[in-house]
Design a protein around this motif. Structure first.
Motif, PDB file in Angstrom:
ATOM      1  N   HIS A  13       0.834  -1.206   0.000  1.00 28.08           N
ATOM      2  CA  HIS A  13       0.000   0.000   0.000  1.00 28.08           C
ATOM      3  C   HIS A  13       0.861   1.245   0.000  1.00 28.08           C
ATOM      4  O   HIS A  13       0.389   2.343  -0.080  1.00 28.08           O
ATOM      5  CB  HIS A  13      -0.903   0.011   1.238  1.00 28.08           C
ATOM      6  CG  HIS A  13      -0.125   0.061   2.512  1.00 28.08           C
ATOM      7  ND1 HIS A  13       0.286  -1.067   3.156  1.00 28.08           N
ATOM      8  CD2 HIS A  13       0.368   1.107   3.212  1.00 28.08           C
ATOM      9  CE1 HIS A  13       0.976  -0.725   4.233  1.00 28.08           C
ATOM     10  NE2 HIS A  13       1.049   0.586   4.279  1.00 28.08           N
ATOM     11  N   ARG A 219      -9.994   1.657  -0.926  1.00 28.48           N
ATOM     12  CA  ARG A 219      -8.782   1.579  -0.120  1.00 28.48           C
ATOM     13  C   ARG A 219      -8.294   0.130  -0.029  1.00 28.48           C
ATOM     14  O   ARG A 219      -9.070  -0.774   0.204  1.00 28.48           O
ATOM     15  CB  ARG A 219      -9.080   2.127   1.275  1.00 28.48           C
ATOM     16  CG  ARG A 219      -7.838   2.378   2.086  1.00 28.48           C
ATOM     17  CD  ARG A 219      -8.164   3.253   3.259  1.00 28.48           C
ATOM     18  NE  ARG A 219      -7.102   3.251   4.245  1.00 28.48           N
ATOM     19  CZ  ARG A 219      -7.278   3.685   5.487  1.00 28.48           C
ATOM     20  NH1 ARG A 219      -8.483   4.140   5.858  1.00 28.48           N
ATOM     21  NH2 ARG A 219      -6.289   3.670   6.342  1.00 28.48           N
ATOM     22  N   ASN A 220      -7.010  -0.094  -0.265  1.00 28.24           N
ATOM     23  CA  ASN A 220      -6.498  -1.451  -0.353  1.00 28.24           C
ATOM     24  C   ASN A 220      -5.466  -1.753   0.733  1.00 28.24           C
ATOM     25  O   ASN A 220      -4.682  -2.685   0.593  1.00 28.24           O
ATOM     26  CB  ASN A 220      -5.869  -1.677  -1.733  1.00 28.24           C
ATOM     27  CG  ASN A 220      -5.974  -3.155  -2.116  1.00 28.24           C
ATOM     28  OD1 ASN A 220      -6.852  -3.862  -1.607  1.00 28.24           O
ATOM     29  ND2 ASN A 220      -5.078  -3.621  -2.948  1.00 28.24           N
ATOM     30  N   THR A 229      -9.258  -6.140   3.009  1.00 28.60           N
ATOM     31  CA  THR A 229      -9.151  -4.686   2.802  1.00 28.60           C
ATOM     32  C   THR A 229     -10.517  -4.194   2.334  1.00 28.60           C
ATOM     33  O   THR A 229     -11.374  -5.005   1.922  1.00 28.60           O
ATOM     34  CB  THR A 229      -8.132  -4.363   1.683  1.00 28.60           C
ATOM     35  OG1 THR A 229      -8.668  -4.835   0.429  1.00 28.60           O
ATOM     36  CG2 THR A 229      -6.787  -5.025   1.952  1.00 28.60           C
ATOM     37  N   ARG A 231     -11.095  -2.693  -0.344  1.00 30.57           N
ATOM     38  CA  ARG A 231     -11.235  -3.009  -1.769  1.00 30.57           C
ATOM     39  C   ARG A 231     -11.703  -4.446  -1.954  1.00 30.57           C
ATOM     40  O   ARG A 231     -12.561  -4.729  -2.806  1.00 30.57           O
ATOM     41  CB  ARG A 231      -9.938  -2.778  -2.539  1.00 30.57           C
ATOM     42  CG  ARG A 231     -10.164  -2.938  -4.052  1.00 30.57           C
ATOM     43  CD  ARG A 231      -8.981  -2.585  -4.911  1.00 30.57           C
ATOM     44  NE  ARG A 231      -8.394  -1.304  -4.590  1.00 30.57           N
ATOM     45  CZ  ARG A 231      -7.201  -0.937  -5.065  1.00 30.57           C
ATOM     46  NH1 ARG A 231      -6.503  -1.751  -5.832  1.00 30.57           N
ATOM     47  NH2 ARG A 231      -6.696   0.233  -4.730  1.00 30.57           N
ATOM     48  N   GLN A 232     -11.189  -5.374  -1.158  1.00 29.32           N
ATOM     49  CA  GLN A 232     -11.613  -6.770  -1.287  1.00 29.32           C
ATOM     50  C   GLN A 232     -13.095  -6.910  -0.971  1.00 29.32           C
ATOM     51  O   GLN A 232     -13.830  -7.625  -1.640  1.00 29.32           O
ATOM     52  CB  GLN A 232     -10.765  -7.655  -0.364  1.00 29.32           C
ATOM     53  CG  GLN A 232      -9.329  -7.832  -0.876  1.00 29.32           C
ATOM     54  CD  GLN A 232      -8.418  -8.441   0.174  1.00 29.32           C
ATOM     55  OE1 GLN A 232      -8.515  -8.104   1.364  1.00 29.32           O
ATOM     56  NE2 GLN A 232      -7.535  -9.332  -0.249  1.00 29.32           N
ATOM     57  N   GLU A 235     -14.994  -5.541  -3.884  1.00 27.34           N
ATOM     58  CA  GLU A 235     -14.974  -6.471  -5.020  1.00 27.34           C
ATOM     59  C   GLU A 235     -15.942  -7.629  -4.798  1.00 27.34           C
ATOM     60  O   GLU A 235     -16.634  -8.073  -5.708  1.00 27.34           O
ATOM     61  CB  GLU A 235     -13.548  -6.972  -5.284  1.00 27.34           C
ATOM     62  CG  GLU A 235     -12.674  -5.894  -5.955  1.00 27.34           C
ATOM     63  CD  GLU A 235     -11.172  -6.175  -5.862  1.00 27.34           C
ATOM     64  OE1 GLU A 235     -10.405  -5.470  -6.534  1.00 27.34           O
ATOM     65  OE2 GLU A 235     -10.788  -7.095  -5.099  1.00 27.34           O
TER      66      GLU A 235
END
Ligand SMILES: C[C@](O)(c1ccc(-c2ccc(S(=O)(=O)c3ccc(N)nc3)nc2Nc2ccccc2)nc1)C(F)(F)F
Ligand SMILES: O=P(O)(O)OC[C@@H](O)[C@@H](O)[C@H](O)[C@@H](O)CO
Length: 630
Positions: A13, A219-220, A229, A231-232, A235
């Protein structure tokens, strides 16, 4: 030119700093979340006068309504077909919930401003239901609980477990829950935890994510104590959206006028999207009609008119911005005295000033008629928790008015349907203490502010709204529009006032309090941007400043971010101090004393960052090497 955007996988990150002037080319800007970008419109807002400040903010807010275009990078926007389609899908879920209020619930949840708006929306729509003699179907969650409506609670945002616990508590016993998680930046761990919980319980929950970045920019960063995260999670939401069991409403609205300040465009867009969506669902339920994309577009287009009507008063807004700047420069205070939900808008804007501008709660305060009775917040009267929780007009009269001086500015916010005698009486008492007494009044076509009222205030900004002929929902649409208009004006007053006080550098709030992980990342990013040093070097300077040490132990380097932010939350000027460390190669003690010596951050930084006489622009800033003789 750097060849890799990201450092090793372990620290993926961490984003390398492009060479000076290569920010665009290096793909850095491409990876940079829209909600964190510096808006070119306001690059020099720190040098603008009140009229220019209002004009620049108006331009920024207009970007909310901008249509999708075919430029190189093309994000979906508010009016994009895919956004309208998702809104329609969500209205169907709302209608299903409204049919069975006893066993189902609509939960709105967020941190900071997003949580305050969750509170306002849930309360407003429960009032709409009550007017139809229906039971409440809405509940809200704000990270940190009701005290976060009034005060800055930055730490709970980083805790996904807190989010899950709050969610379980609020929906105990419900069979069907529509969960609407609001995170403008697609970044709050508190929300990530709640969404993940919903995704693991889709028999009961339908999760909806509201924010203003593409999923590719969610945000990852690994969330402390969590396995995913943001982002996960986003997704996973995208996958489930294929089966219409989860939804993501994430149009781009453009970067904020003050970089990262999602209370502004993010907050406004949150109101526009959710009020349009929910009102359309309620109207369809009462008219027994399908919601169409055109309905949604029509509802949202009316908010574009609000932008036009509000900013048509640009000159008067600028006069209030100027007055606010004068008061703040003289260490005076700003008070918003509001009625009904316009009082809530004042309380929200005032509470945001502490985390946004690093000010004391007493600098900008909001008050509302009837206090917590009018707020109708779940935890009821919080007055006993301390002075920052005193919000009624009576509290203002008793505990604040006696100390009001001509350095202070007072802004009344009301409609002509409020108790005008009460308004006039209160205004006359304030007038004895300060001449800086202004009014924002919302009237309907044909209504006029009386001469009596006019002569009581130094200025009256009167917004005239068309009479609404829509059914019952139209009355609420008008209320929501007056709220948004008020939000834009108060955001301009508080932002413009602090710009005039010298708190902003270009369009960045450099002297931010590093009180959670997002603010820690923003601080490192700002140091990178203004010194062109690597993220590691910038993070080290920030840590030296937080821990007030010149040689960082490996132990400090490796402890978790929440330890850094907990300590940083108790400190002042850690970012300006780190900036001086990076540009002067001096000791922390010396950097701190230099910063103490020059309170106005902008002057301090200017001295260090740009050679005299050079035209400075944020991107071409060269790190100004020490003059030997200095
Ligand atoms: C625009 C500017 O360069 C800037 C300002 C802030 C940030 C920044 C702040 C916070 C964060 S965050 O990690 O908390 C975050 C927040 C939301 C989200 N969707 N993803 C990550 N990241 C930032 N920058 C960044 C994030 C990812 C990739 C490249 C840059 N980055 C750059 C500066 F000029 F203001 F410094
Ligand atoms: O809605 P987000 O992106 O999750 O941000 C939630 C909070 O950090 C944010 O509302 C913050 O309190 C405001 O001061 C931003 O101007």
């Amino acid at each position: 030119m750097i060849n890799t955007m990201f450092v090793s996988q372990k620290q993926k990150h961490i984003v390398e700093t492009p060479d000076t002037g290569k920010w665009e080319l290096a793909g850095y800007e491409a990876a940079l979340p829209v909600t964190e970008k510096s808006n070119p419109i306001t690059r020099e807002i720190d040098k603008a006068d009140p009229v220019q400040i209002v004009h620049l903010l108006k331009e920024c807010d207009a970007e909310i309504f901008q249509e999708e275009d075919d430029t190189l990078v093309n994000y979906k926007r508010l009016y994009s077909a895919s956004v309208l389609q998702t809104m329609m899908d969500v209205t169907k879920k709302v209608e299903a919930i409204l049919k069975d209020p006893e066993h189902s619930l609509i939960i709105l949840s967020g941190c900071g401003t997003s949580g305050r708006l969750a509170f306002l929306l849930a309360t407003s729509f429960n009032k709409l239901l009550k007017g139809l003699h229906k039971n409440p179907s809405y509940a809200y969650i704000i990270a940190g609980g009701d005290k976060a409506i009034l005060t800055s609670q930055e730490a709970p945002e980083d805790n996904p477990h807190l989010g899950v616990e709050a969610l379980k508590r609020v929906c105990a016993g419900k069979k069907k829950v529509l969960f609407i998680g609001i995170s403008c930046g697609l970044s709050a761990p508190f929300i990530a935890g709640q969404l993940d919980f919903c995704l693991n319980n889709l028999d009961v929950f339908t999760p909806v994510l509201v924010g203003f970045n593409p999923v590719s920019m969610a945000r990852n960063e690994i969330i402390e104590g969590w396995h995913l995260t943001f982002r996960q999670v986003a997704e996973k939401m995208e996958e489930v959206q294929e089966t219409r069991r989860a939804f993501i409403l994430n149009p781009a609205v453009g970067p904020e006028g003050i970089s990262g300040s999602s209370r502004m465009k993010g907050g406004s867009a949150t109101k526009i999207i959710l009020e349009s969506l929910l009102l359309a669902a309620h109207k369809a339920t009462s008219n027994n009609k399908e919601v169409t994309a055109k309905n949604l577009l029509d509802w949202m287009k009316t908010y574009e008119k609000v932008h036009k009507i509000t900013y048509s008063q640009g000159k008067m807004i600028a006069a209030m911005v100027k007055q606010a700047g004068t008061s703040l420069e003289k260490m005076g205070r700003i008070y918003y005295i509001g009625w009904q939900t316009l009082g809530v808008m004042g309380i929200i804007d005032a509470s945001e000033c502490v985390p946004t501008f690093g000010t004391d709660f007493s600098d900008v305060r909001g008050f509302i008629n009837k206090g917590y009775k009018e707020m109708a917040n779940r935890e009821g009267d919080l007055t006993s928790r301390g002075p920052e929780f005193e919000i009624s007009h009576e509290d203002f009269m008793k505990n604040v008015l006696p100390d009001v001086t001509e350095n202070d500015t007072v802004v009344f916010i009301f409609t002509l349907d409020d108790d005008l005698l009460e308004i006039e009486k209160l205004a006359n008492q304030v007038k004895n203490k300060t001449p800086n007494l202004h009014a924002i009044s919302h009237v309907t076509t044909g209504q006029y502010v009386s001469a009596n009222i006019k002569k009581t205030f130094a200025s009256v900004m009167s917004m005239t709204w068309p009479i609404v002929f829509f059914e019952y929902e139209g009355f609420f649409l008008q209320k929501f529009q007056r709220e948004l208009s008020t939000k834009w004006i108060l955001n301009a007053i508080s932002t413009g006032g602090h710009i005039l006080k010298g708190k902003i550098y270009f369009n960045h709030m450099i002297d931010l309090k590093v009180s959670n992980s997002k603010l820690f990342r923003r601080a490192v990013a700002i140091l990178q941007r203004f010194t062109s040093r690597s993220p590691i070097i910038c993070q080290e300077a920030l840590l030296k400043s937080i821990y007030e040490t010149d040689d960082l132990s490996d132990e400090i380097r490796n402890i978790k971010i929440s330890t850094h932010t907990t300590l940083a939350a108790t400190k002042f000027k850690v970012v300006p101090t780190a900036l001086v460390l990076l540009t002067r190669n001096c000791s922390v003690a010396e950097a701190m004393s230099r910063i103490q010596a020059k309170p106005v951050v902008r002057d301090t930084i200017d001295r260090y960052l740009t050679a005299p006489g050079r035209k400075r622009t944020a991107d071409q800033i060269e790190m100004h090497r020490d003059e030997e003789n200095e």
